[in-house]
Design a protein around this motif. Structure first.
Motif, PDB file in Angstrom:
ATOM      1  N   LEU A   1      39.693 -10.030  18.773  1.00  0.00           N
ATOM      2  CA  LEU A   1      40.035 -10.975  17.702  1.00  0.00           C
ATOM      3  C   LEU A   1      41.014 -10.409  16.684  1.00  0.00           C
ATOM      4  CD1 LEU A   1      36.628 -12.736  16.859  1.00  0.00           C
ATOM      5  CD2 LEU A   1      38.696 -13.789  17.827  1.00  0.00           C
ATOM      6  N   SER A   2      40.881  -9.142  16.323  1.00  0.00           N
ATOM      7  CA  SER A   2      41.706  -8.560  15.269  1.00  0.00           C
ATOM      8  C   SER A   2      41.923  -7.085  15.555  1.00  0.00           C
ATOM      9  CB  SER A   2      41.033  -8.725  13.906  1.00  0.00           C
ATOM     10  OG  SER A   2      39.848  -7.937  13.838  1.00  0.00           O
ATOM     11  N   SER A   3      42.786  -6.463  14.767  1.00  0.00           N
ATOM     12  CA  SER A   3      43.004  -5.028  14.937  1.00  0.00           C
ATOM     13  C   SER A   3      41.724  -4.252  14.642  1.00  0.00           C
ATOM     14  CB  SER A   3      44.132  -4.550  14.023  1.00  0.00           C
ATOM     15  OG  SER A   3      43.820  -4.822  12.660  1.00  0.00           O
ATOM     16  N   TRP A   4      40.915  -4.744  13.683  1.00  0.00           N
ATOM     17  CA  TRP A   4      39.664  -4.069  13.344  1.00  0.00           C
ATOM     18  C   TRP A   4      38.681  -4.143  14.505  1.00  0.00           C
ATOM     19  CZ3 TRP A   4      34.455  -4.872  12.990  1.00  0.00           C
ATOM     20  CH2 TRP A   4      33.714  -3.939  12.257  1.00  0.00           C
ATOM     21  N   THR A   5      38.512  -5.345  15.098  1.00  0.00           N
ATOM     22  CA  THR A   5      37.566  -5.473  16.203  1.00  0.00           C
ATOM     23  C   THR A   5      38.050  -4.687  17.420  1.00  0.00           C
ATOM     24  OG1 THR A   5      38.606  -7.526  16.986  1.00  0.00           O
ATOM     25  CG2 THR A   5      36.743  -7.725  15.458  1.00  0.00           C
ATOM     26  N   ARG A   6      39.349  -4.695  17.673  1.00  0.00           N
ATOM     27  CA  ARG A   6      39.861  -3.944  18.817  1.00  0.00           C
ATOM     28  C   ARG A   6      39.637  -2.449  18.636  1.00  0.00           C
ATOM     29  NH1 ARG A   6      43.951  -7.890  18.460  1.00  0.00           N
ATOM     30  NH2 ARG A   6      45.285  -6.495  17.240  1.00  0.00           N
ATOM     31  N   ARG A   7      39.914  -1.961  17.450  1.00  0.00           N
ATOM     32  CA  ARG A   7      39.777  -0.526  17.182  1.00  0.00           C
ATOM     33  C   ARG A   7      38.320  -0.085  17.295  1.00  0.00           C
ATOM     34  NH1 ARG A   7      41.968  -0.693  12.733  1.00  0.00           N
ATOM     35  NH2 ARG A   7      40.176  -0.737  11.319  1.00  0.00           N
ATOM     36  N   ASN A   8      37.410  -0.849  16.715  1.00  0.00           N
ATOM     37  CA  ASN A   8      36.025  -0.415  16.674  1.00  0.00           C
ATOM     38  C   ASN A   8      35.234  -0.782  17.938  1.00  0.00           C
ATOM     39  OD1 ASN A   8      35.554   0.900  13.965  1.00  0.00           O
ATOM     40  ND2 ASN A   8      36.618  -0.968  13.363  1.00  0.00           N
ATOM     41  N   PHE A   9      35.636  -1.840  18.618  1.00  0.00           N
ATOM     42  CA  PHE A   9      34.973  -2.152  19.879  1.00  0.00           C
ATOM     43  C   PHE A   9      35.227  -1.049  20.890  1.00  0.00           C
ATOM     44  CE2 PHE A   9      35.289  -3.742  24.225  1.00  0.00           C
ATOM     45  CZ  PHE A   9      34.010  -4.247  24.411  1.00  0.00           C
ATOM     46  N   VAL A  10      36.460  -0.591  21.003  1.00  0.00           N
ATOM     47  CA  VAL A  10      36.746   0.417  22.022  1.00  0.00           C
ATOM     48  C   VAL A  10      36.065   1.744  21.680  1.00  0.00           C
ATOM     49  CG1 VAL A  10      38.924   1.304  21.030  1.00  0.00           C
ATOM     50  CG2 VAL A  10      38.562   1.319  23.517  1.00  0.00           C
ATOM     51  N   ARG A  11      35.948   2.036  20.398  1.00  0.00           N
ATOM     52  CA  ARG A  11      35.245   3.263  20.028  1.00  0.00           C
ATOM     53  C   ARG A  11      33.753   3.139  20.331  1.00  0.00           C
ATOM     54  NH1 ARG A  11      37.364   5.639  14.321  1.00  0.00           N
ATOM     55  NH2 ARG A  11      35.764   7.160  14.894  1.00  0.00           N
ATOM     56  N   TRP A  12      33.177   1.966  20.106  1.00  0.00           N
ATOM     57  CA  TRP A  12      31.775   1.751  20.467  1.00  0.00           C
ATOM     58  C   TRP A  12      31.607   1.802  21.982  1.00  0.00           C
ATOM     59  CZ3 TRP A  12      29.779  -2.351  23.356  1.00  0.00           C
ATOM     60  CH2 TRP A  12      28.384  -2.423  23.405  1.00  0.00           C
ATOM     61  N   LEU A  13      32.540   1.201  22.718  1.00  0.00           N
ATOM     62  CA  LEU A  13      32.467   1.198  24.176  1.00  0.00           C
ATOM     63  C   LEU A  13      32.475   2.618  24.724  1.00  0.00           C
ATOM     64  CD1 LEU A  13      32.508  -0.717  26.688  1.00  0.00           C
ATOM     65  CD2 LEU A  13      34.991  -0.442  26.686  1.00  0.00           C
ATOM     66  N   PHE A  14      33.243   3.502  24.096  1.00  0.00           N
ATOM     67  CA  PHE A  14      33.339   4.889  24.547  1.00  0.00           C
ATOM     68  C   PHE A  14      32.360   5.806  23.814  1.00  0.00           C
ATOM     69  CE2 PHE A  14      37.016   3.323  26.644  1.00  0.00           C
ATOM     70  CZ  PHE A  14      37.224   4.178  27.706  1.00  0.00           C
ATOM     71  N   GLU A  15      31.276   5.204  23.318  1.00  0.00           N
ATOM     72  CA  GLU A  15      30.133   5.952  22.787  1.00  0.00           C
ATOM     73  C   GLU A  15      30.469   6.801  21.573  1.00  0.00           C
ATOM     74  OE1 GLU A  15      28.709   7.997  26.272  1.00  0.00           O
ATOM     75  OE2 GLU A  15      27.692   6.220  27.016  1.00  0.00           O
ATOM     76  N   ASP A  16      31.444   6.346  20.799  1.00  0.00           N
ATOM     77  CA  ASP A  16      31.684   6.990  19.512  1.00  0.00           C
ATOM     78  C   ASP A  16      30.533   6.646  18.566  1.00  0.00           C
ATOM     79  OD1 ASP A  16      32.762   8.210  17.337  1.00  0.00           O
ATOM     80  OD2 ASP A  16      34.434   6.847  17.080  1.00  0.00           O
ATOM     81  N   TYR A  17      30.041   5.419  18.663  1.00  0.00           N
ATOM     82  CA  TYR A  17      28.864   4.995  17.917  1.00  0.00           C
ATOM     83  C   TYR A  17      27.717   4.791  18.900  1.00  0.00           C
ATOM     84  CZ  TYR A  17      32.983   3.134  15.454  1.00  0.00           C
ATOM     85  OH  TYR A  17      34.221   2.970  14.901  1.00  0.00           O
ATOM     86  N   PRO A  18      26.490   5.070  18.476  1.00  0.00           N
ATOM     87  CA  PRO A  18      25.349   4.789  19.353  1.00  0.00           C
ATOM     88  C   PRO A  18      25.308   3.310  19.724  1.00  0.00           C
ATOM     89  CG  PRO A  18      24.678   6.182  17.525  1.00  0.00           C
ATOM     90  CD  PRO A  18      26.073   5.718  17.213  1.00  0.00           C
ATOM     91  N   ARG A  19      24.851   3.003  20.915  1.00  0.00           N
ATOM     92  CA  ARG A  19      24.769   1.617  21.367  1.00  0.00           C
ATOM     93  C   ARG A  19      23.977   0.756  20.384  1.00  0.00           C
ATOM     94  NH1 ARG A  19      28.680   1.996  24.271  1.00  0.00           N
ATOM     95  NH2 ARG A  19      28.625   2.414  26.513  1.00  0.00           N
TER      96      ARG A  19
END
Length: 407
Positions: free
Chosen positions: A362-380
């Motif tokens: 949806l936005s640059s924010w969602t793209r940036r943070n979704f991919v970091r969550w997907l790659f386990e930067d944040y716990p699931r």
């Protein structure tokens, strides 16, 4: 007199080496046993998440001598409807994703363990385990038996240690099954970015392309066992998937597959199987620790290996050590595992995948943070576990910030 080690580790993969390195650094006497000689090939998708990279850095692994280490900064996801979104990982704040063949990664970890003073016995399989009240004894092929206070079993999904201790999961074949092949002369589009395709007939599975140096890539796909595609049909499906126009356009017309392709099961039920015995802790695939949503397992293997080491380092009697390990694993993995299992259900349908990718883009924010969550930067389960919240959860740097790797 026979030496009694503080710990014996069966299996010199990521989980076993992580445990051995952590213990050796704390001054414990550790021996690692593996039936293979290193370097040895290991079938895998070869992708490293942010979580895995941070743990590898903490273990002292230097990526620079690893020739095929490839940082990844862009990820492309394509839904079954053809919607494609590009996600960009931060480039100047460390590494958030990388690709490296397990042949090289596992060998580097074994060498790191040796450098920390770990005794490594290669080429000798474990042929029996005897637990006693005061120690544990491991029988080895063509070698004297090894005695230790504790055993960390990091010997894979079909752990021989489980069998010897009567803890095998009869009939268990994993939650995922994966299939991959290395390709040469891939296109420029495939040589620097990660690509993930959600093809309708393999949902909730997916197809991937992970780039490697010198125009190579690891290309494969994974399916949920008992899903739309049977394991026996994966070979015939592999003849079709890379030929699809949108996939071949990325791989490149000049790309050619290497001779051998490989398939392997992936266990992902850590919250449903025994994780300890009297003086034994199971780690990595032996603990069925992989992510049930993606099938990724290296970060989880490292976490369980380190947790086993920390449990031993905490001290106390054997009962306390086993309890400490269970507590650490539950705290670090159970909530994420269950959340990933629930989220994975979204990926069973085209509608769910399309909605997930649409929202993520949806936005640059969602793209940036979704991919970091997907790659386990944040716990699931970051939103449902307040104990792991931090003041700036979305600004944590990646791994290897001070390491220069060709990218």
């Amino acid at each position: 007199m026979t030496q009694v080690w503080d710990a014996v580790v069966v299996g010199a993969g990521p989980a076993g080496c992580a445990a051995a390195i952590t213990l050796a650094r704390a001054g414990h006497q550790v021996v690692v046993v593996d039936r293979a000689h290193f370097p040895r090939p290991k079938t895998c998708g070869d992708g490293l998440t942010t979580g895995a990279l941070r743990l590898l850095e903490g273990l002292g692994l230097d990526p620079n001598p690893i020739r095929s280490w490839m940082p990844a900064h862009k990820v492309h996801l394509r839904s079954p409807s053809g919607r494609q979104v590009e996600f960009v990982l931060p480039r100047n704040r460390g590494q958030f994703a990388a690709v490296v063949p397990r042949l090289e990664l596992d060998n580097a970890l074994v060498q790191r363990a040796k450098a920390e003073g770990v005794e490594v016995i290669e080429g000798s399989a474990c042929t029996g385990v005897t637990e006693r009240s005061d120690l544990i004894e491991i029988a080895l092929a063509d070698k004297p038996a090894v005695q230790a206070s504790y055993l960390i079993a990091a010997d894979g999904m079909w752990s021989p240690t489980r069998k010897y201790l009567g803890l095998s999961q009869n009939g268990y074949r994993g939650e995922w099954h994966a299939f991959c092949q290395y390709w040469n002369d891939v296109s420029p589009a495939a040589s620097r970015s990660v690509w993930v395709w959600f093809e309708e007939e393999i949902l909730p599975g997916y197809m991937w392309l992970f780039p490697l140096p010198d125009g190579r890539a690891n290309v494969g796909f994974g399916i949920r066992r008992n899903g739309k595609v049977s394991v026996s049909d994966m070979g015939s499906l592999w003849q079709k998937l890379p030929k699809r126009e949108h996939i071949r356009a990325v791989i490149g017309d000049n790309a050619t597959p290497e001779i051998n392709h490989r398939a392997w099961p992936i266990p992902a039920c850590i919250d449903k199987i025994p994780l300890t015995s009297q003086r034994t802790m199971f780690a990595g695939d032996a603990a069925a620790a992989a992510d049930p949503m993606s099938g990724e397992g290296i970060a989880q293997a490292l976490l369980t290996g380190i947790a086993a080491a920390n449990a031993i380092m905490a001290g106390g009697n054997a009962e306390n050590v086993m309890a400490s390990y269970l507590h650490l694993v539950r705290r670090e993995l159970f909530a994420d595992h269950r959340m990933a299992r629930r989220l994975g259900r979204i990926m069973h349908t085209q509608t769910g995948v399309r909605a997930a990718i649409r929202i993520a883009g949806l936005s640059s924010w969602t793209r940036r943070n979704f991919v970091r969550w997907l790659f386990e930067d944040y716990p699931r389960s970051i939103l449902t576990t307040p104990s792991r919240w931090s003041r700036k959860p979305f600004t944590t740097p990646g791994a290897y910030r001070k390491t220069t790797v060709v990218s």
